[in-house]
Design an enzyme around this catalytic site. Structure first.
Site, mmCIF file in Angstrom:
data_model
loop_
_atom_site.group_PDB
_atom_site.id
_atom_site.type_symbol
_atom_site.label_atom_id
_atom_site.label_comp_id
_atom_site.label_asym_id
_atom_site.label_seq_id
_atom_site.Cartn_x
_atom_site.Cartn_y
_atom_site.Cartn_z
ATOM 1 N N GLY A 97 6.918 0.533 -3.030
ATOM 2 C CA GLY A 97 7.041 0.502 -4.483
ATOM 3 C C GLY A 97 8.226 1.323 -4.908
ATOM 4 O O GLY A 97 9.062 1.693 -4.082
ATOM 5 N N GLY A 98 8.256 1.600 -6.203
ATOM 6 C CA GLY A 98 9.375 2.339 -6.750
ATOM 7 C C GLY A 98 9.562 3.681 -6.076
ATOM 8 O O GLY A 98 10.673 4.188 -5.990
ATOM 9 N N MET A 99 8.468 4.255 -5.588
ATOM 10 C CA MET A 99 8.590 5.621 -5.106
ATOM 11 C C MET A 99 8.740 5.728 -3.609
ATOM 12 O O MET A 99 9.091 6.758 -3.095
ATOM 13 C CB MET A 99 7.372 6.411 -5.542
ATOM 14 C CG MET A 99 6.091 5.792 -5.095
ATOM 15 S SD MET A 99 4.726 6.452 -6.042
ATOM 16 C CE MET A 99 5.175 5.955 -7.694
ATOM 17 N N GLY A 100 8.470 4.642 -2.905
ATOM 18 C CA GLY A 100 8.592 4.733 -1.463
ATOM 19 C C GLY A 100 7.594 3.814 -0.805
ATOM 20 O O GLY A 100 6.976 2.983 -1.451
ATOM 21 N N VAL A 102 4.274 2.802 1.636
ATOM 22 C CA VAL A 102 2.931 3.291 1.929
ATOM 23 C C VAL A 102 2.465 2.685 3.244
ATOM 24 O O VAL A 102 2.653 1.502 3.496
ATOM 25 C CB VAL A 102 1.945 2.874 0.821
ATOM 26 C CG1 VAL A 102 0.636 3.608 1.006
ATOM 27 C CG2 VAL A 102 2.529 3.152 -0.531
ATOM 28 N N LYS A 119 1.972 8.111 2.194
ATOM 29 C CA LYS A 119 3.015 7.641 1.279
ATOM 30 C C LYS A 119 4.277 8.446 1.502
ATOM 31 O O LYS A 119 4.265 9.668 1.375
ATOM 32 C CB LYS A 119 2.513 7.818 -0.160
ATOM 33 C CG LYS A 119 3.433 7.237 -1.186
ATOM 34 C CD LYS A 119 2.803 7.307 -2.564
ATOM 35 C CE LYS A 119 1.683 6.318 -2.756
ATOM 36 N NZ LYS A 119 2.019 5.192 -3.588
ATOM 37 N N ASP A 212 2.373 6.605 -15.168
ATOM 38 C CA ASP A 212 2.632 5.242 -14.693
ATOM 39 C C ASP A 212 1.297 4.518 -14.496
ATOM 40 O O ASP A 212 1.045 3.967 -13.435
ATOM 41 C CB ASP A 212 3.454 5.295 -13.402
ATOM 42 C CG ASP A 212 4.017 3.931 -13.031
ATOM 43 O OD1 ASP A 212 4.047 3.036 -13.900
ATOM 44 O OD2 ASP A 212 4.399 3.732 -11.865
#
Lengths: 862, 190
Positions: A97-100, A102, A119, A212
């Site tokens: 996703g946007g953050m990295g 998983v 994550k 979010d």
């Protein structure tokens, strides 16, 4: 192609491209004459004009760069499978996703196998600063323990320096998909959603904002439990070198379709931001649609709609929005998913649910639900068939607006109240009749309590700052009291009702105390009367139920309210007595029921005693009590490092110590305490930049450090510190011009700056700040004429102004200022005759007056 | 892999401009690796500001590869021109090797659901653009240079004007016409 031909094409192209379509045709016909080939050539080039605007504007290296980066990331991911990170063996990639990315991983060093989600945060900057902040955030997130929040177990950095988090592995589907796949009815959807609200509320109470919230982050397990994922992760991602910049550097850390207007605009984020996103998710769960019609979800269209367009009524959106590229599902099939028909769905949604959703989705954060819990409460009220606050809210909101528009029509407010109260009368009567139907009666009593609450808080607060609303407020409070007495008569010694009654007396007492008008109507006196009633009830309850610790805790709260109102009335002996009695009870209770909460309260009692002692001029005793409070606060905070409340306790002790040490002229020690406090207040404002309380703490620390350093003669940091305080304080005043407290603080900050400059011998400059403080205090006094604290601070400002003027050889204005100060202090001392601080300050004003016209004595400080 | 010394890269670049074909073969992997690591860091980090990203990407690759102190190019302009040319070669080779061509393997396209990191027209097929650019060079050499410097070299209008020693006004006009010409060329191919 021949060169001249090409030059001709070029020349005509640039002339034609500037013209609009109609002129262009004309131009080409004229310019090309009969040369058809030339005309076709030009037309075919011009036809590409519109398309060409964005063409090639993104450099090739950037396009390729992204592909390379993606490839590299995939390679990395692949390499990770089968490896072990800390104690976890990576099994498979779950998604990105946007953050990295998983991964599913297994805790490898245990007898049993525990699956976790691992994550990797591979979008953040991995500077040492980032890693440090990441650790802090992680600890705080790890403290979240709620059945509907995915637990954070662990975290760290990989050998390559990539931060990672280990979280509860949830097998489930996004809440929207779950609801549809299980064909949940609207009622069941609401039940499920209330779980989500309670999780969000829980996190908010720990000062963690999600930022979010979206269906993908709310997984629902096959057992029907909602689990919120990724709490606070968005915040970790936006950690930046400058903690004050949080809210503005967050672009991209949220999902546009569920983002609030303030996120789109880059404005301040607060818990209301999550409430908004919850509203969008609920909208989608109930209607199958998003709140705004954006034909193709182009990001800029959506952004504009979120900021400017009112959301469509859910009942309309579900049933009457035609199928489009975005809203693919027809009203029939989305109704079928909800076990209903389009007609019935529209009927269910219209009314309360429409209002609840629209309230959650208000553009202005302050007009949404005040908390996720309030949203849940309304949904539950709806489910029980009780009135929902969203409708009451709009009503009083509109009423407040109306009052604002028509100051003369204040009687309207009274009419509204009458309507509300006639409802209350009916409820009381009904409750009396229906005593045998116990369940019903309880429900009704509950409703009455809510109504009284709503009157005392929602309605009272919504009109509180309106000019000329005093009469209406008075009516609210008086009527609330009458109803309370009625409830008391009905209560028949029922402990729960008595407890509520005491709480209500206390609340009204607090409203009275906050009004704080010792001359006008004697509100502090009234507050004391109300607190006395509450105290009597609480003491009786404790006597009748000696083992109920909660009742004792309540009693302690009432006692400190009592002490505070005695302090406000200037009856310091009485205040001291209450604090000491409170401390005695606490110590006794500690022998049998020691708890963190109790220790926190004991620290509070020490602070209270210290506060009175310093007013009486007993600095040594005050400092002794403050050290005891500090020791307690520190041990509490060490045991629960993520508790902001305990950390706030530590701050409070440092701040008080700094103040009293300064009064006691121990400037170096005072400065040291201020610096310790500053460490905490800076951390807290960085964590929660919109919390105005934390901002006040920060301002206080800058200011007191600045003053202590100036008195101690170390000038180098003084201007910088005071400048910061003025800057933050000025911004607060600007953002909320009605906040009298912020303005009084602002005056005080200016005064301190003036004093510091005075000590540094910049007399002219110092005088300018004192004059400014004087002007602000005058303004504050117009709005809040009876505050003794403000009056004495104002007088202090005038003493400084006078003494500076004396040194600048302006004896006339000096004596004017000093006489004003003397008069104000005499009045204040009359209201609180034992206050040593007031007496000292008055003495200072008189000394300065006597020294005129040539004041050369060194600056006396207190 | 051991990092090439800046000096080595500078030498290779100079040799390449002097007509040494083998220099390019040695240069390409060096530039590619550098591009790789810089691109990864850029993607990982400042995704919020893609203009900054572009500049960072291009400039960092150049700066890290070339020891500016040792460059005794005639001037900055020449250096830009050579770099853009080199970048064009390398990017095209890369795109070709990965099959990022028409309909073959995923064209460079960014989903609208994601935050728009890169605004990019769906069909910008870099290999096809390179081909069309060669045709443009036949018609108008300078316009193809403008595109090479702007699109492959990542230069601004002003920098392009400096390299080509023409006015910015001329670059703007060339750029506008070159783009429509290329688009027409590309649309005729399909």
């Amino acid at each position: 192609m021949e060169n001249t031909r090409w030059l001709q094409i070029e020349e005509l192209f640039h002339r034609a491209v500037k013209l609009d379509d109609a002129l262009r045709v004309e131009f080409l016909r004229h310019a090309c004459g009969g040369d058809e080939q030339l005309r076709r050539e030009l037309e075919s080039l011009l036809a590409q004009q519109k398309k060409s605007e964005q063409f090639l504007e993104t450099p090739a290296v950037e396009l390729i760069g992204e592909l390379i980066a993606n490839e590299a990331k995939l390679e990395d991911d692949h390499r990770l499978i089968g490896t072990t990170i800390s104690h976890y063996r990576v099994v498979e990639r779950l998604g990105g996703g946007g953050m990295g990315d998983v991964f599913r991983a297994i805790r490898a060093d245990h007898a049993y196998e525990r699956h976790v989600a691992l994550k990797l945060i591979n979008t953040g900057r991995h500077s040492p600063f980032f890693i440090k902040r990441f650790k802090v955030e992680r600890q705080i997130l790890a403290s979240l323990d709620h059945p509907n929040i995915a637990r954070l177990f662990d975290g760290g950095t990989t050998d390559d320096g990539v931060p990672y988090l280990v979280m509860e592995y949830i097998q489930g589907e996004p809440i929207t998909a779950y609801c549809d796949n299980h064909r949940l009815s609207i009622a069941d959807r609401l039940k499920l959603f209330v779980q989500v609200c309670s999780a969000v509320h829980y996190a908010h109470q720990h000062l963690i904002i999600h930022r979010d919230i979206k269906p993908d982050n709310i997984l629902t397990t096959p057992d029907g439990d909602a689990k919120l994922m990724d709490f606070g992760i968005a915040k970790i991602l936006e950690v930046d070198a400058d903690p004050r910049q949080h809210q503005t550097t967050m672009t991209g850390a949220f999902t546009p379709a569920y983002a609030s207007p303030e996120q789109i605009k880059g404005d301040a984020i607060s818990t209301a931001t999550d409430v908004y996103s919850l509203g969008v998710v609920l909208y989608e769960i109930l209607t199958g649609r998003l709140p705004y019609r954006a034909p193709n979800h182009a990001p800029h269209e959506l952004a504009r709609a979120i900021c400017e367009v009112e959301p469509e009524r859910p009942s309309t959106a579900a049933v009457f929005r035609a199928s489009t590229a975005v809203d693919k599902i027809s009203p029939e099939s989305l109704s079928a998913c909800r076990n209903t028909t389009p007609e019935k769905l529209a009927r269910t949604l219209s009314g309360d649910l429409d209002q609840i959703l629209l309230k959650a989705l208000r553009k202005e954060p302050q007009h949404r639900y005040t908390s996720a819990q309030a949203l849940a409460d309304d949904l539950q009220a709806y489910a029980l068939g009780l009135p929902v606050s969203a409708r009451r809210g709009t009503f009083s909101y509109r009423a407040a607006k109306f009052v604002r528009r028509n100051k003369l029509m204040l009687s309207v407010a009274a009419v509204i109240l009458l309507i509300m109260f006639s409802g209350a009368v009916a409820i009381i009567r009904e409750a009396r009749v229906a005593r045998m139907a116990r369940f019903r009666a309880e429900q009704r009593f509950e409703a009455l309590r809510k109504l009284t609450n709503s009157m005392l808080f929602e309605f009272h607060d919504s009109i509180e700052n309106l000019p000329g609303s005093t009469a209406a407020r008075e009516l609210v409070v008086r009527r609330s009291l009458e109803y309370l007495e009625q409830i008391a008569a009905e209560a028949n010694d029922d402990p729960a009702t008595l407890r509520d009654l005491a709480a209500a007396y206390e609340r009204i007492g607090r409203i009275r105390a906050e009004e704080g008008h010792p001359h006008v109507g004697g509100s502090f006196q009234q507050a004391r009367e109300l607190y006395t009633k509450a105290l009597a009830i609480r003491q009786n309850l404790v006597a009748a139920n000696p083992d109920d610790v909660a009742l004792q805790m309540d009693l302690l709260g009432t006692m400190s309210n009592m002490a505070a109102v005695y302090t406000a009335l200037g009856e310091l002996d009485g205040a001291l007595d209450f604090y000491q009695r409170r401390l005695e009870i606490e110590r006794k209770l500690q022998a049998t029921h020691d708890s963190e909460e109790l220790r926190y309260k004991i620290a509070g009692s020490h602070i209270g005693i210290a506060d009175v002692e310093q007013s009486l001029g007993n600095y040594a005793s005050a400092i002794d009590h403050l050290h005891q409070a500090l020791a307690l606060d520190q041990s509490l905070s060490e045991k629960a490092p993520s508790s902001l409340r305990f950390l706030g306790g530590v701050w409070r002790s440092h701040a008080y110590l700094a103040m009293v040490l300064k009064y006691d002229k121990k400037y170096a020690e005072a400065a040291a305490e201020s610096r310790k406090g500053l460490g905490i207040s800076e951390e807290l404002t960085a964590r929660d930049p919109n919390n105005s309380e934390f901002q006040r703490w920060l301002i206080n620390d800058y200011e007191s450090l600045c003053a202590s350093l100036a008195y101690a003669g170390s000038f180098s940091e003084v201007r910088g510190l005071c400048g910061k305080a003025i800057e933050i304080n000025g911004a607060m005043v600007k953002s909320d011009p009605n906040n009298v407290q912020a303005r009084a603080d602002f005056a005080n900050t200016n005064m301190t700056m003036g004093v510091a400059l005075y000590i540094m011998r910049s007399l002219q400059e110092a005088l300018r700040f004192e004059r400014r403080a004087d002007a602000i205090y005058r303004d504050v006094a117009r709005q809040d004429p009876d505050s003794l604290t403000n009056a004495v601070d104002h007088a202090t400002t005038l003493i400084y102004a006078g003494r500076i003027e004396a040194r600048l050889h302006q004896p006339e204005s000096a004596s004017q200022d000093l006489e004003r100060a003397e008069k104000m202090l005499e009045e204040s001392l009359a209201a609180s005759p034992k206050n040593q601080y007031f007496a000292n300050t008055l003495e200072e004003a008189r000394t300065a007056l006597r020294a005129l016209p040539n004041d050369t004595a060194p600056l006396a400080v207190h | 892999m051991a990092l090439p010394s800046n000096h080595e890269v500078t030498q290779l670049l100079r040799a390449w401009t002097a007509g040494d074909k083998s220099a390019l073969e040695k240069l390409t992997p060096l530039v590619y690796d550098e591009l790789h690591s810089v691109a990864r860091r850029c993607m990982a980090g400042e995704r919020t500001d893609h203009t900054l990203q572009t500049t960072a990407l291009v400039n960092e690759v150049y700066l890290r590869l070339v020891d500016c102190g040792r460059v005794n190019w005639q001037d900055r302009a020449h250096f830009f021109a050579v770099s853009a040319q080199l970048m064009r070669r390398i990017l095209i080779d890369f795109a070709r090797s990965r099959g990022y061509q028409k309909r073959g393997g995923g064209t460079i396209q960014i989903s609208l659901d994601e935050a728009p990191l890169v605004s990019c027209e769906p069909d910008s097929d870099i290999v096809a653009i390179d081909g069309a650019l060669k045709s443009l060079a036949v018609v108008d050499e300078r316009k193809s240079k403008v595109v090479e410097l702007r699109f492959f070299g990542g230069l601004s209008i002003e920098e392009t004007a400096e390299v080509l020693r023409v006015s910015t006004e001329t670059v703007v006009r060339d750029w506008r016409l070159a783009k429509v010409w290329l688009l027409r060329e590309l649309s005729q191919e399909t």
